[in-house]
Design a protein around this motif. Structure first.
Motif, PDB file in Angstrom:
ATOM      1  N   MET A 185       4.940   0.815  -9.386  1.00  0.00           N
ATOM      2  CA  MET A 185       3.978  -0.248  -9.686  1.00  0.00           C
ATOM      3  C   MET A 185       4.153  -1.429  -8.749  1.00  0.00           C
ATOM      4  N   GLY A 186       5.400  -1.815  -8.485  1.00  0.00           N
ATOM      5  CA  GLY A 186       5.654  -2.938  -7.601  1.00  0.00           C
ATOM      6  C   GLY A 186       5.214  -2.650  -6.163  1.00  0.00           C
ATOM      7  N   THR A 187       5.433  -1.414  -5.715  1.00  0.00           N
ATOM      8  CA  THR A 187       5.035  -1.037  -4.352  1.00  0.00           C
ATOM      9  C   THR A 187       3.525  -0.938  -4.196  1.00  0.00           C
ATOM     10  N   ALA A 188       2.888  -0.407  -5.241  1.00  0.00           N
ATOM     11  CA  ALA A 188       1.442  -0.193  -5.168  1.00  0.00           C
ATOM     12  C   ALA A 188       0.651  -1.488  -5.324  1.00  0.00           C
ATOM     13  N   ARG A 189       1.179  -2.423  -6.100  1.00  0.00           N
ATOM     14  CA  ARG A 189       0.412  -3.642  -6.397  1.00  0.00           C
ATOM     15  C   ARG A 189       0.322  -4.529  -5.157  1.00  0.00           C
ATOM     16  N   SER A 190      -0.861  -4.572  -4.558  1.00  0.00           N
ATOM     17  CA  SER A 190      -1.041  -5.334  -3.312  1.00  0.00           C
ATOM     18  C   SER A 190      -2.227  -6.279  -3.428  1.00  0.00           C
ATOM     19  N   TRP A 191      -2.516  -6.732  -4.646  1.00  0.00           N
ATOM     20  CA  TRP A 191      -3.637  -7.651  -4.835  1.00  0.00           C
ATOM     21  C   TRP A 191      -3.168  -8.930  -5.535  1.00  0.00           C
ATOM     22  N   ALA A 238     -11.783  -1.756 -11.935  1.00  0.00           N
ATOM     23  CA  ALA A 238     -10.698  -2.059 -10.997  1.00  0.00           C
ATOM     24  C   ALA A 238     -10.648  -1.041  -9.864  1.00  0.00           C
ATOM     25  N   ARG A 239     -10.863   0.216 -10.185  1.00  0.00           N
ATOM     26  CA  ARG A 239     -10.868   1.250  -9.136  1.00  0.00           C
ATOM     27  C   ARG A 239     -12.050   1.073  -8.193  1.00  0.00           C
ATOM     28  N   THR A 240     -13.192   0.651  -8.743  1.00  0.00           N
ATOM     29  CA  THR A 240     -14.364   0.402  -7.904  1.00  0.00           C
ATOM     30  C   THR A 240     -14.087  -0.745  -6.927  1.00  0.00           C
ATOM     31  N   TRP A 241     -13.472  -1.811  -7.452  1.00  0.00           N
ATOM     32  CA  TRP A 241     -13.113  -2.939  -6.586  1.00  0.00           C
ATOM     33  C   TRP A 241     -12.109  -2.514  -5.525  1.00  0.00           C
ATOM     34  N   ALA A 242     -11.100  -1.740  -5.944  1.00  0.00           N
ATOM     35  CA  ALA A 242     -10.052  -1.324  -5.017  1.00  0.00           C
ATOM     36  C   ALA A 242     -10.618  -0.430  -3.917  1.00  0.00           C
ATOM     37  N   LYS A 243     -11.590   0.415  -4.270  1.00  0.00           N
ATOM     38  CA  LYS A 243     -12.192   1.294  -3.262  1.00  0.00           C
ATOM     39  C   LYS A 243     -12.903   0.480  -2.195  1.00  0.00           C
ATOM     40  N   LYS A 244     -13.624  -0.555  -2.618  1.00  0.00           N
ATOM     41  CA  LYS A 244     -14.328  -1.404  -1.660  1.00  0.00           C
ATOM     42  C   LYS A 244     -13.333  -2.181  -0.788  1.00  0.00           C
ATOM     43  N   ALA A 245     -12.172  -2.485  -1.360  1.00  0.00           N
ATOM     44  CA  ALA A 245     -11.157  -3.255  -0.627  1.00  0.00           C
ATOM     45  C   ALA A 245     -10.218  -2.363   0.187  1.00  0.00           C
ATOM     46  N   GLY A 246     -10.439  -1.065   0.159  1.00  0.00           N
ATOM     47  CA  GLY A 246      -9.578  -0.148   0.885  1.00  0.00           C
ATOM     48  C   GLY A 246      -8.232   0.065   0.234  1.00  0.00           C
ATOM     49  N   ARG A 247      -8.157  -0.123  -1.084  1.00  0.00           N
ATOM     50  CA  ARG A 247      -6.888   0.005  -1.797  1.00  0.00           C
ATOM     51  C   ARG A 247      -7.002   1.020  -2.937  1.00  0.00           C
ATOM     52  N   SER A 248      -7.834   2.011  -2.752  1.00  0.00           N
ATOM     53  CA  SER A 248      -8.109   2.973  -3.807  1.00  0.00           C
ATOM     54  C   SER A 248      -6.855   3.712  -4.255  1.00  0.00           C
ATOM     55  N   ARG A 249      -6.077   4.226  -3.287  1.00  0.00           N
ATOM     56  CA  ARG A 249      -4.872   4.978  -3.644  1.00  0.00           C
ATOM     57  C   ARG A 249      -3.844   4.075  -4.329  1.00  0.00           C
ATOM     58  N   MET A 296       0.840  -1.203   0.000  1.00  0.00           N
ATOM     59  CA  MET A 296       0.000   0.000   0.000  1.00  0.00           C
ATOM     60  C   MET A 296       0.870   1.245   0.000  1.00  0.00           C
ATOM     61  N   THR A 297       0.403   2.281  -0.714  1.00  0.00           N
ATOM     62  CA  THR A 297       1.126   3.538  -0.692  1.00  0.00           C
ATOM     63  C   THR A 297       0.695   4.359   0.494  1.00  0.00           C
ATOM     64  N   GLY A 298       1.516   5.366   0.811  1.00  0.00           N
ATOM     65  CA  GLY A 298       1.211   6.228   1.933  1.00  0.00           C
ATOM     66  C   GLY A 298       0.236   7.318   1.545  1.00  0.00           C
ATOM     67  N   VAL A 299       0.189   8.341   2.382  1.00  0.00           N
ATOM     68  CA  VAL A 299      -0.740   9.436   2.156  1.00  0.00           C
ATOM     69  C   VAL A 299      -0.334  10.242   0.937  1.00  0.00           C
ATOM     70  N   THR A 300       0.962  10.434   0.777  1.00  0.00           N
ATOM     71  CA  THR A 300       1.432  11.217  -0.365  1.00  0.00           C
ATOM     72  C   THR A 300       1.865  10.301  -1.488  1.00  0.00           C
ATOM     73  N   ARG A 301       1.711  10.785  -2.708  1.00  0.00           N
ATOM     74  CA  ARG A 301       2.086   9.992  -3.865  1.00  0.00           C
ATOM     75  C   ARG A 301       3.588  10.041  -4.084  1.00  0.00           C
ATOM     76  N   PRO A 302       4.136   9.005  -4.730  1.00  0.00           N
ATOM     77  CA  PRO A 302       5.572   8.992  -5.032  1.00  0.00           C
ATOM     78  C   PRO A 302       5.944  10.211  -5.868  1.00  0.00           C
ATOM     79  N   ALA A 303       7.174  10.683  -5.682  1.00  0.00           N
ATOM     80  CA  ALA A 303       7.622  11.891  -6.378  1.00  0.00           C
ATOM     81  C   ALA A 303       7.581  11.723  -7.889  1.00  0.00           C
ATOM     82  N   VAL A 304       7.771  10.502  -8.378  1.00  0.00           N
ATOM     83  CA  VAL A 304       7.774  10.288  -9.820  1.00  0.00           C
ATOM     84  C   VAL A 304       6.392  10.546 -10.416  1.00  0.00           C
ATOM     85  N   LEU A 305       5.323  10.429  -9.594  1.00  0.00           N
ATOM     86  CA  LEU A 305       3.965  10.703 -10.056  1.00  0.00           C
ATOM     87  C   LEU A 305       3.522  12.116  -9.711  1.00  0.00           C
ATOM     88  N   SER A 306       3.957  12.619  -8.577  1.00  0.00           N
ATOM     89  CA  SER A 306       3.589  13.973  -8.144  1.00  0.00           C
ATOM     90  C   SER A 306       4.852  14.729  -7.758  1.00  0.00           C
TER      91      SER A 306
END
Length: 365
Positions: A359-365, A308-319, A1-11
Protein backbone atom coordinates in the motif's frame (compact mmCIF):
# COMPACT_ATOMS: atom_id res chain seq x y z
CA UNK A 1 4.32 3.50 -8.88
CA UNK A 2 4.42 -0.27 -9.15
CA UNK A 3 6.27 -2.09 -11.87
CA UNK A 4 4.95 -4.32 -14.60
CA UNK A 5 4.51 -7.28 -12.30
CA UNK A 6 2.47 -7.26 -9.14
CA UNK A 7 4.05 -7.78 -5.72
CA UNK A 8 4.34 -11.43 -4.71
CA UNK A 9 2.01 -10.88 -1.75
CA UNK A 10 -0.79 -10.07 -4.26
CA UNK A 11 0.20 -12.44 -7.06
CA UNK A 12 2.09 -15.38 -5.57
CA UNK A 13 4.11 -17.60 -7.88
CA UNK A 14 1.91 -20.41 -9.27
CA UNK A 15 2.72 -23.89 -8.02
CA UNK A 16 4.00 -26.65 -10.28
CA UNK A 17 0.88 -28.67 -9.50
CA UNK A 18 -1.30 -25.83 -10.78
CA UNK A 19 0.66 -25.55 -14.02
CA UNK A 20 0.54 -29.33 -14.54
CA UNK A 21 -3.19 -29.33 -13.87
CA UNK A 22 -3.73 -26.60 -16.46
CA UNK A 23 -1.69 -28.43 -19.09
CA UNK A 24 -3.31 -31.83 -18.51
CA UNK A 25 -6.80 -30.35 -18.46
CA UNK A 26 -6.13 -28.35 -21.61
CA UNK A 27 -4.90 -31.46 -23.43
CA UNK A 28 -8.01 -33.38 -22.34
CA UNK A 29 -10.28 -30.59 -23.61
CA UNK A 30 -8.50 -30.49 -26.98
CA UNK A 31 -8.67 -34.28 -27.34
CA UNK A 32 -12.39 -34.28 -26.61
CA UNK A 33 -13.03 -31.53 -29.15
CA UNK A 34 -10.89 -33.37 -31.70
CA UNK A 35 -12.97 -36.53 -31.21
CA UNK A 36 -16.15 -34.52 -31.69
CA UNK A 37 -14.75 -33.03 -34.91
CA UNK A 38 -13.83 -36.46 -36.28
CA UNK A 39 -17.23 -37.97 -35.46
CA UNK A 40 -19.30 -35.13 -36.93
CA UNK A 41 -19.50 -33.14 -40.14
CA UNK A 42 -17.01 -30.24 -40.16
CA UNK A 43 -19.78 -27.75 -40.91
CA UNK A 44 -21.90 -29.12 -38.07
CA UNK A 45 -18.98 -29.04 -35.66
CA UNK A 46 -18.14 -25.47 -36.68
CA UNK A 47 -21.71 -24.32 -36.09
CA UNK A 48 -21.82 -26.18 -32.78
CA UNK A 49 -18.56 -24.61 -31.60
CA UNK A 50 -19.76 -21.14 -32.61
CA UNK A 51 -23.03 -21.52 -30.71
CA UNK A 52 -21.26 -22.90 -27.64
CA UNK A 53 -18.77 -20.02 -27.53
CA UNK A 54 -21.24 -17.21 -28.41
CA UNK A 55 -22.77 -16.72 -24.93
CA UNK A 56 -19.53 -17.44 -23.06
CA UNK A 57 -18.20 -13.85 -22.83
CA UNK A 58 -21.47 -12.69 -21.26
CA UNK A 59 -21.56 -15.62 -18.83
CA UNK A 60 -17.93 -15.18 -17.82
CA UNK A 61 -18.48 -11.47 -17.41
CA UNK A 62 -21.50 -12.07 -15.19
CA UNK A 63 -19.59 -14.48 -12.95
CA UNK A 64 -16.44 -12.38 -12.71
CA UNK A 65 -18.48 -9.24 -12.01
CA UNK A 66 -19.46 -10.86 -8.71
CA UNK A 67 -15.76 -11.22 -7.86
CA UNK A 68 -14.83 -7.53 -8.11
CA UNK A 69 -14.04 -6.80 -4.47
CA UNK A 70 -11.32 -9.40 -3.97
CA UNK A 71 -10.56 -10.87 -7.42
CA UNK A 72 -9.22 -14.41 -7.40
CA UNK A 73 -5.86 -15.16 -9.09
CA UNK A 74 -6.36 -15.51 -12.82
CA UNK A 75 -4.44 -18.77 -13.03
CA UNK A 76 -6.64 -20.33 -10.35
CA UNK A 77 -9.76 -19.22 -12.20
CA UNK A 78 -8.31 -20.56 -15.44
CA UNK A 79 -7.52 -23.87 -13.76
CA UNK A 80 -11.12 -24.28 -12.56
CA UNK A 81 -12.48 -23.44 -16.03
CA UNK A 82 -10.09 -25.70 -17.95
CA UNK A 83 -10.51 -28.53 -15.44
CA UNK A 84 -14.24 -28.42 -16.09
CA UNK A 85 -13.71 -28.31 -19.86
CA UNK A 86 -11.06 -31.03 -19.90
CA UNK A 87 -10.53 -33.61 -17.19
CA UNK A 88 -14.11 -33.41 -15.90
CA UNK A 89 -15.65 -33.87 -19.35
CA UNK A 90 -13.39 -36.76 -20.38
CA UNK A 91 -13.81 -38.71 -17.15
CA UNK A 92 -17.56 -38.01 -17.04
CA UNK A 93 -18.00 -39.53 -20.51
CA UNK A 94 -15.93 -42.58 -19.60
CA UNK A 95 -17.66 -43.20 -16.27
CA UNK A 96 -21.15 -42.61 -17.66
CA UNK A 97 -20.54 -45.02 -20.54
CA UNK A 98 -19.15 -47.61 -18.12
CA UNK A 99 -22.14 -47.21 -15.81
CA UNK A 100 -24.64 -47.56 -18.65
CA UNK A 101 -22.88 -50.71 -19.83
CA UNK A 102 -23.32 -52.25 -16.39
CA UNK A 103 -27.06 -51.64 -16.57
CA UNK A 104 -27.20 -53.15 -20.07
CA UNK A 105 -25.48 -56.27 -18.82
CA UNK A 106 -27.97 -56.41 -15.97
CA UNK A 107 -30.72 -56.83 -18.59
CA UNK A 108 -32.24 -53.36 -18.76
CA UNK A 109 -33.56 -52.13 -22.10
CA UNK A 110 -31.86 -49.38 -24.06
CA UNK A 111 -34.52 -46.78 -23.22
CA UNK A 112 -34.20 -47.42 -19.49
CA UNK A 113 -30.41 -47.40 -19.70
CA UNK A 114 -30.43 -44.05 -21.49
CA UNK A 115 -32.84 -42.56 -18.94
CA UNK A 116 -30.72 -43.83 -16.04
CA UNK A 117 -27.63 -42.42 -17.70
CA UNK A 118 -29.23 -39.00 -18.12
CA UNK A 119 -31.12 -38.66 -14.84
CA UNK A 120 -28.82 -40.53 -12.44
CA UNK A 121 -25.36 -41.30 -13.78
CA UNK A 122 -24.72 -37.94 -15.43
CA UNK A 123 -25.49 -35.83 -12.33
CA UNK A 124 -23.58 -38.18 -10.01
CA UNK A 125 -20.42 -38.34 -12.11
CA UNK A 126 -20.40 -34.83 -13.57
CA UNK A 127 -20.94 -33.01 -10.28
CA UNK A 128 -18.31 -35.09 -8.55
CA UNK A 129 -15.77 -34.40 -11.26
CA UNK A 130 -16.48 -30.69 -11.56
CA UNK A 131 -16.41 -30.39 -7.79
CA UNK A 132 -13.01 -32.07 -7.72
CA UNK A 133 -11.55 -28.77 -8.94
CA UNK A 134 -12.72 -27.18 -5.67
CA UNK A 135 -11.20 -30.00 -3.63
CA UNK A 136 -7.87 -29.51 -5.38
CA UNK A 137 -7.99 -25.79 -4.71
CA UNK A 138 -8.85 -26.55 -1.09
CA UNK A 139 -5.19 -27.50 -0.66
CA UNK A 140 -4.42 -23.80 -1.15
CA UNK A 141 -6.85 -22.70 1.53
CA UNK A 142 -5.64 -19.12 1.61
CA UNK A 143 -7.21 -18.69 -1.85
CA UNK A 144 -10.67 -19.53 -0.47
CA UNK A 145 -11.49 -16.69 1.93
CA UNK A 146 -15.26 -17.03 1.95
CA UNK A 147 -18.39 -18.43 0.37
CA UNK A 148 -18.03 -16.07 -2.58
CA UNK A 149 -14.74 -17.69 -3.59
CA UNK A 150 -16.32 -21.15 -3.53
CA UNK A 151 -19.18 -19.97 -5.73
CA UNK A 152 -16.86 -18.27 -8.22
CA UNK A 153 -14.50 -21.24 -8.62
CA UNK A 154 -17.44 -23.65 -8.91
CA UNK A 155 -19.11 -21.46 -11.52
CA UNK A 156 -15.91 -21.35 -13.57
CA UNK A 157 -15.64 -25.16 -13.52
CA UNK A 158 -19.31 -25.38 -14.51
CA UNK A 159 -18.89 -22.95 -17.40
CA UNK A 160 -15.89 -24.89 -18.72
CA UNK A 161 -17.80 -28.17 -18.57
CA UNK A 162 -20.87 -26.66 -20.23
CA UNK A 163 -18.78 -25.21 -23.07
CA UNK A 164 -17.43 -28.56 -24.24
CA UNK A 165 -20.61 -30.49 -23.46
CA UNK A 166 -22.68 -28.01 -25.46
CA UNK A 167 -20.43 -28.43 -28.49
CA UNK A 168 -21.24 -32.16 -28.38
CA UNK A 169 -24.99 -31.65 -27.96
CA UNK A 170 -25.21 -29.08 -30.76
CA UNK A 171 -23.10 -31.21 -33.12
CA UNK A 172 -25.25 -34.29 -32.50
CA UNK A 173 -28.42 -32.26 -33.06
CA UNK A 174 -27.01 -30.95 -36.34
CA UNK A 175 -26.09 -34.45 -37.48
CA UNK A 176 -29.54 -35.82 -36.67
CA UNK A 177 -31.77 -32.95 -37.80
CA UNK A 178 -29.71 -30.23 -39.42
CA UNK A 179 -29.23 -26.61 -38.45
CA UNK A 180 -32.82 -26.15 -37.25
CA UNK A 181 -32.46 -28.87 -34.62
CA UNK A 182 -29.09 -27.53 -33.54
CA UNK A 183 -30.52 -24.05 -33.07
CA UNK A 184 -33.42 -25.52 -31.10
CA UNK A 185 -31.03 -27.22 -28.67
CA UNK A 186 -29.03 -23.98 -28.47
CA UNK A 187 -32.13 -22.05 -27.42
CA UNK A 188 -32.75 -24.50 -24.55
CA UNK A 189 -29.17 -24.93 -23.36
CA UNK A 190 -27.50 -21.70 -24.42
CA UNK A 191 -30.28 -19.17 -23.86
CA UNK A 192 -32.96 -20.60 -21.56
CA UNK A 193 -30.67 -22.38 -19.09
CA UNK A 194 -27.06 -21.29 -19.69
CA UNK A 195 -26.20 -21.24 -15.98
CA UNK A 196 -27.28 -24.80 -15.18
CA UNK A 197 -23.85 -26.32 -14.64
CA UNK A 198 -22.44 -23.31 -12.74
CA UNK A 199 -25.47 -23.31 -10.42
CA UNK A 200 -25.31 -27.05 -9.70
CA UNK A 201 -21.61 -27.01 -8.91
CA UNK A 202 -21.96 -23.86 -6.81
CA UNK A 203 -23.59 -26.07 -4.19
CA UNK A 204 -20.29 -27.92 -3.90
CA UNK A 205 -18.46 -24.61 -3.92
CA UNK A 206 -20.47 -23.46 -0.92
CA UNK A 207 -19.68 -26.69 0.91
CA UNK A 208 -15.96 -26.53 0.20
CA UNK A 209 -15.76 -22.84 1.10
CA UNK A 210 -17.59 -23.41 4.37
CA UNK A 211 -15.23 -26.26 5.27
CA UNK A 212 -12.20 -24.14 4.37
CA UNK A 213 -13.21 -21.11 6.40
CA UNK A 214 -14.57 -22.67 9.57
CA UNK A 215 -13.00 -24.55 12.44
CA UNK A 216 -15.98 -26.43 13.95
CA UNK A 217 -15.74 -30.25 13.89
CA UNK A 218 -18.78 -30.66 11.63
CA UNK A 219 -17.48 -28.38 8.89
CA UNK A 220 -16.42 -31.25 6.63
CA UNK A 221 -20.02 -32.44 6.40
CA UNK A 222 -20.69 -29.36 4.29
CA UNK A 223 -18.80 -30.88 1.34
CA UNK A 224 -20.90 -34.07 0.91
CA UNK A 225 -24.06 -32.07 1.63
CA UNK A 226 -23.10 -29.61 -1.11
CA UNK A 227 -22.42 -32.50 -3.47
CA UNK A 228 -25.82 -34.05 -2.75
CA UNK A 229 -27.52 -30.70 -3.38
CA UNK A 230 -25.66 -30.35 -6.70
CA UNK A 231 -26.64 -33.87 -7.79
CA UNK A 232 -30.26 -33.27 -6.79
CA UNK A 233 -30.56 -30.02 -8.74
CA UNK A 234 -28.84 -31.53 -11.77
CA UNK A 235 -30.95 -34.69 -11.61
CA UNK A 236 -34.19 -32.72 -11.30
CA UNK A 237 -33.37 -30.68 -14.40
CA UNK A 238 -32.33 -33.69 -16.45
CA UNK A 239 -35.35 -35.64 -15.27
CA UNK A 240 -37.76 -32.83 -16.13
CA UNK A 241 -36.13 -32.32 -19.55
CA UNK A 242 -36.11 -36.07 -20.32
CA UNK A 243 -39.17 -37.54 -18.63
CA UNK A 244 -41.33 -34.61 -17.56
CA UNK A 245 -43.45 -32.16 -19.50
CA UNK A 246 -43.41 -28.41 -19.87
CA UNK A 247 -44.92 -27.93 -16.42
CA UNK A 248 -42.22 -30.03 -14.74
CA UNK A 249 -39.49 -28.22 -16.64
CA UNK A 250 -40.98 -24.87 -15.65
CA UNK A 251 -41.06 -25.89 -11.99
CA UNK A 252 -37.41 -26.92 -11.97
CA UNK A 253 -36.47 -23.77 -13.88
CA UNK A 254 -38.18 -21.69 -11.18
CA UNK A 255 -36.25 -23.64 -8.53
CA UNK A 256 -32.93 -22.96 -10.27
CA UNK A 257 -33.79 -19.28 -10.61
CA UNK A 258 -34.50 -19.17 -6.87
CA UNK A 259 -31.12 -20.79 -6.18
CA UNK A 260 -29.41 -18.18 -8.37
CA UNK A 261 -31.09 -15.40 -6.38
CA UNK A 262 -29.92 -16.99 -3.12
CA UNK A 263 -26.35 -17.34 -4.42
CA UNK A 264 -26.24 -13.70 -5.47
CA UNK A 265 -27.66 -12.70 -2.07
CA UNK A 266 -24.89 -14.69 -0.34
CA UNK A 267 -22.25 -12.91 -2.40
CA UNK A 268 -23.70 -9.45 -1.81
CA UNK A 269 -24.06 -10.08 1.92
CA UNK A 270 -20.46 -11.24 2.18
CA UNK A 271 -19.32 -8.24 0.14
CA UNK A 272 -21.08 -5.82 2.50
CA UNK A 273 -19.46 -7.57 5.46
CA UNK A 274 -15.97 -7.15 3.96
CA UNK A 275 -16.59 -3.48 3.14
CA UNK A 276 -17.80 -2.92 6.70
CA UNK A 277 -14.65 -4.62 7.99
CA UNK A 278 -12.52 -2.32 5.86
CA UNK A 279 -14.25 0.66 7.44
CA UNK A 280 -13.69 -0.66 10.96
CA UNK A 281 -10.15 -2.06 10.67
CA UNK A 282 -8.26 0.36 8.44
CA UNK A 283 -8.59 3.42 10.72
CA UNK A 284 -6.21 1.63 13.06
CA UNK A 285 -3.52 1.94 10.39
CA UNK A 286 -3.82 5.71 9.91
CA UNK A 287 -0.63 6.31 11.97
CA UNK A 288 1.38 4.26 9.43
CA UNK A 289 0.87 6.99 6.81
CA UNK A 290 -0.10 4.51 4.06
CA UNK A 291 -3.69 5.80 4.00
CA UNK A 292 -5.83 8.74 4.96
CA UNK A 293 -9.41 9.05 6.18
CA UNK A 294 -10.37 9.90 2.60
CA UNK A 295 -8.73 6.69 1.39
CA UNK A 296 -10.74 4.69 3.93
CA UNK A 297 -13.95 6.22 2.60
CA UNK A 298 -12.93 5.31 -0.94
CA UNK A 299 -11.98 1.74 0.00
CA UNK A 300 -15.26 1.19 1.87
CA UNK A 301 -17.47 1.76 -1.18
CA UNK A 302 -17.55 -0.08 -4.52
CA UNK A 303 -18.79 3.06 -6.24
CA UNK A 304 -15.98 5.15 -4.77
CA UNK A 305 -13.45 2.46 -5.70
CA UNK A 306 -14.66 2.54 -9.29
CA UNK A 307 -14.41 6.33 -9.45
CA UNK A 308 -10.91 6.14 -7.99
CA UNK A 309 -9.82 3.64 -10.64
CA UNK A 310 -11.27 5.87 -13.36
CA UNK A 311 -9.30 8.83 -12.02
CA UNK A 312 -6.14 6.75 -11.69
CA UNK A 313 -6.45 5.50 -15.27
CA UNK A 314 -6.62 9.06 -16.58
CA UNK A 315 -3.61 9.97 -14.42
CA UNK A 316 -1.58 6.99 -15.62
CA UNK A 317 -1.70 5.30 -12.22
CA UNK A 318 -4.13 2.50 -12.95
CA UNK A 319 -1.90 -0.35 -11.77
CA UNK A 320 -0.91 1.54 -8.62
CA UNK A 321 -4.55 2.15 -7.67
CA UNK A 322 -5.47 -1.46 -8.42
CA UNK A 323 -2.64 -2.75 -6.24
CA UNK A 324 -3.53 -0.30 -3.47
CA UNK A 325 -7.19 -1.35 -3.39
CA UNK A 326 -6.29 -5.02 -3.64
CA UNK A 327 -3.77 -4.85 -0.79
CA UNK A 328 -6.18 -2.91 1.43
CA UNK A 329 -8.91 -5.50 0.83
CA UNK A 330 -6.48 -8.32 1.57
CA UNK A 331 -5.56 -6.56 4.81
CA UNK A 332 -9.19 -6.52 5.90
CA UNK A 333 -9.57 -10.17 4.85
CA UNK A 334 -6.49 -10.99 6.91
CA UNK A 335 -8.23 -9.64 10.00
CA UNK A 336 -11.38 -11.61 9.17
CA UNK A 337 -9.38 -14.85 8.79
CA UNK A 338 -7.48 -14.22 12.01
CA UNK A 339 -10.69 -13.63 13.97
CA UNK A 340 -12.55 -16.53 12.38
CA UNK A 341 -9.88 -19.21 12.18
CA UNK A 342 -7.09 -18.10 14.47
CA UNK A 343 -3.58 -17.33 13.26
CA UNK A 344 -0.09 -17.32 14.72
CA UNK A 345 1.00 -13.80 15.64
CA UNK A 346 4.19 -14.05 13.59
CA UNK A 347 2.31 -15.19 10.48
CA UNK A 348 -0.27 -12.44 10.92
CA UNK A 349 2.39 -9.77 11.40
CA UNK A 350 4.40 -10.91 8.41
CA UNK A 351 1.42 -10.87 6.08
CA UNK A 352 0.17 -7.57 7.52
CA UNK A 353 3.50 -5.82 7.09
CA UNK A 354 3.86 -7.08 3.52
CA UNK A 355 0.44 -5.70 2.60
CA UNK A 356 1.17 -2.37 4.28
CA UNK A 357 4.40 -2.17 2.28
CA UNK A 358 2.47 -2.72 -0.96
CA UNK A 359 0.00 0.00 0.00
CA UNK A 360 2.79 2.42 0.86
CA UNK A 361 4.64 1.70 -2.39
CA UNK A 362 1.55 1.91 -4.56
CA UNK A 363 0.11 5.08 -3.03
CA UNK A 364 1.45 7.87 -5.26
CA UNK A 365 -1.33 10.45 -5.03
Amino acid sequence: MTGVTRPAVLSPRPSKALIIGLVVSGICALLMLALMLMSNEPSGFGLAALMAVAPLPILLGAVLALDRLEPEPRLHLAFAFVWGAGVAVVLAVILSMAGQELFRRAGYGETVVNDIGTVVLAPVTEEGLKGAALLLLLRRRKEIDGLTDGIIYAAMAGLGFALVENVGYYAIAFMEGGADDAVGVFVLRGLVSPLGHPVYTSMIGLGVAYAATRRNPARWLAIPLGYLAAVLLHGLWNGAATLGGVRALGGVYLLEFTVIVVLVAVILTERRRVLAKIGSVLPGYLPTGVLTQQDIGMLSSLKARRHARTWAKKAGRSRAMSDYQHAATELAMLHIRAEREGMAQAAFAGRRDALLHVMGTARSW
